[in-house]
Design an enzyme around this catalytic site. Structure first.
Site, short mmCIF file in Angstrom:
data_model
loop_
_atom_site.label_atom_id
_atom_site.label_comp_id
_atom_site.label_asym_id
_atom_site.label_seq_id
_atom_site.Cartn_x
_atom_site.Cartn_y
_atom_site.Cartn_z
N TRP A 334 38.08 33.59 28.91
CA TRP A 334 37.13 33.19 29.94
C TRP A 334 37.81 33.19 31.31
O TRP A 334 37.20 33.54 32.32
CB TRP A 334 36.58 31.80 29.63
N HIS A 335 39.08 32.83 31.34
CA HIS A 335 39.80 32.78 32.62
C HIS A 335 40.04 34.16 33.20
O HIS A 335 40.13 34.31 34.42
CB HIS A 335 41.14 32.06 32.46
N GLY A 336 40.15 35.16 32.39
CA GLY A 336 40.39 36.50 32.90
C GLY A 336 40.24 37.55 31.82
O GLY A 336 40.60 37.31 30.66
#
Length: 515
Positions: A334-336
């Site tokens: 989700w962060h990248g």
């Protein structure tokens, strides 16, 4: 439109405040409608590239998403417990995740497929719409809660403001409808109060100071060192590797903490309190404690809507550890959209499994707990190590990025930190990328701040700037260093703004802006 830009601070925010105050006697939803309009202007201001003409497609995307989820939520509420409601829930959640998956992960899938088989899908460059990770998660939570019977029949303007409210739209916090919508409906939040203005401006000033003076200065050490590691022109020295790791560990702390303060301060100007998202995470005594303090609203979402849905700890120890690993792996992605972000998530999943196993072993064998300083330093070191692949993930994002470059940067920093490229502290002047003095002073100063000083919420605690602080930091005796709306503290705030003005030489994005 970044929080740390002149156009936001000197034009957009004052205009929105004046308009909101002018509408204080208008019907409630006229004032809320003004905030919706301002939020859409804030979102629509963004362009993927300054060289390309403005397009309304991304504004249409968020509006279409809000309209669809609002009516799907009403459909689910009216058919809760029936097959039609379950089908609507499955359809709504799937549509949201497919939308996020296309914009955020199609490029990663294409590049991975090409690396494995030699033939990709030749997808065109896909622009990641601003804030899509955040407004998607908020609306997925809304649909799930509608199925659980935890939502009400909200007015559409209220719902639209809940999703698009500009202080939290771009990088969180991931707000919950139960926290925000009741505030929008209360008449006491209409117009501007002097105390809200004082608290909000002070919070904004503190956030700006963290971003402009601290985070951006630390970036002058972290960026060239990680860039050198990715380029591979020469191995890092041990001193450079440790300095780069510590500088980025502190940079992301002050960058995200500064953003969180500015989001809370911007909302408080309008009498709205956002949930707490950041509470001195580097003072954590364990990785479990760290995730109760870092990006707290994301941790809450992952726990309530993913970990528990996977079974949580209800299906045995082995399944619990598997659920923890799956949750953190997805949290990393989700962060990248890169495999080094997945590596970061997997590391934290492993940390959490070890942490829970250690708690179980201590309880079973009656071991004493580690002393607080030792457990705190161990936790900090583990978290800091995990930031290395996270930072290297920047070399994986974008059309020209590659997993190979990100992994090479990660390997180079780790190898140099542990002496595999020698034990030298700093290179000679001919190959230096950061001077030793410029690197060490901000690192030492940053460590003093994060370990020894109170955080923004504790500093402003008398006036409860955010939701959710009391269970973490119960109200005790008032301290002399806690902020009050007085002349000395006004001078303190002006001093912060003066320091910000001196360092406000260039505009830099927040790290979480890209997620």
């Amino acid at each position: 439109m970044l929080f740390n830009s002149y156009i936001y601070l000197l034009i957009f925010l004052p205009v929105v405040l004046v308009g909101y105050q002018a509408l204080r006697r208008a019907p409630l939803r006229v004032g809320l409608g003004w905030l919706v309009l301002a939020s859409l202007v804030y979102f629509g201001w963004w362009k993927p590239s300054p060289d390309e003409p403005w397009t309304p497609r991304y504004l249409a995307l968020i509006l279409g998403s809000c309209v669809a989820n609002y009516f799907v939520g009403r459909l689910i509420s009216g058919r809760r417990g029936r097959p039609a409601g379950r089908a609507a829930l499955a359809t709504g959640v799937t549509a949201n995740l497919l939308l996020l998956g296309y914009f955020k992960y199609a490029g990663l899938f294409d590049k991975t497929l090409a690396a494995l088989t030699g033939n990709g899908l030749d997808l065109p460059d896909i622009v990641l719409p601003l804030g899509i990770s955040f407004f998607t998660f908020q609306q997925v939570a809304y649909l799930v809660d509608a199925w659980r019977g935890e939502t009400e029949e909200y007015h559409f303007i209220d719902y639209l403001l809940f999703v698009t409210f500009f202080p939290q739209l771009i990088a969180g916090p991931i707000v919950h409808h139960g926290e925000m919508l009741p505030q929008f409906s209360e008449k006491k939040s209409r117009g501007i109060r002097s105390l809200d203005l004082s608290v909000g401006i002070t919070c904004l000033a503190l956030g700006l100071f963290k971003k402009v003076v601290l985070a951006d200065y630390l970036a002058r050490t972290a960026t060239p060192i990680f860039g050198l590691a990715a380029a591979g022109d020469r191995p890092l020295t041990m001193g450079e590797a440790w300095a780069g790791m510590l500088a980025y560990t502190l940079q992301i702390y002050f960058d995200f903490s500064g953003y969180s303060d500015m989001a809370i301060g911007s909302a408080r100007l309008f009498g709205i309190r956002l949930p707490l998202n950041f509470h001195s995470p580097y003072k954590a005594a364990s990785v479990i404690d760290f995730w109760r303090r870092w990006h707290m609203t994301l941790s809450r979402f992952l726990r309530d809507y993913l970990y528990i849905s996977l079974g949580g700890n209800r299906k045995g120890t082995a399944r619990r550890y598997l659920n923890l690993m799956a949750t953190m792996l997805l949290g990393g992605l989700w962060h990248g959209a890169g495999w080094t972000f997945a590596m970061w998530g997997a590391l934290h999943g492993f940390y959490l499994c070890v942490n829970h196993f250690w708690h179980h072993l201590r309880k079973h064998l009656d071991f004493p707990a580690l002393p607080l300083p030792a457990s705190g330093v161990l936790t900090f070191f583990a978290v800091a190590l995990a930031w290395i692949p996270f930072r290297a993930g920047n070399f994986e994002l974008g059309p020209e990025g590659s997993t190979t470059a990100a992994l090479a940067a990660t390997k180079s920093v780790l190898a140099s930190m542990f002496g595999l490229h020698g034990l030298s502290g700093w290179p000679g002047d001919s190959v230096i990328v950061v001077t030793k003095s410029r690197a060490l002073r901000p690192i030492v100063g940053g460590l003093v701040i994060v370990w020894l000083l109170p955080n923004t919420q504790q500093f402003l605690r008398r006036y409860r700037p955010a939701l959710g602080l009391k269970p973490l930091d119960p109200w005790g005796a008032r301290r002399w260093w806690q902020w009050r709306p007085s002349w000395p503290w006004l001078l303190f705030t002006l001093g912060l703004l003066y320091a910000v003005g001196r360092g406000f030489d260039q505009l830099s994005e927040f790290i979480y802006f890209q997620f």
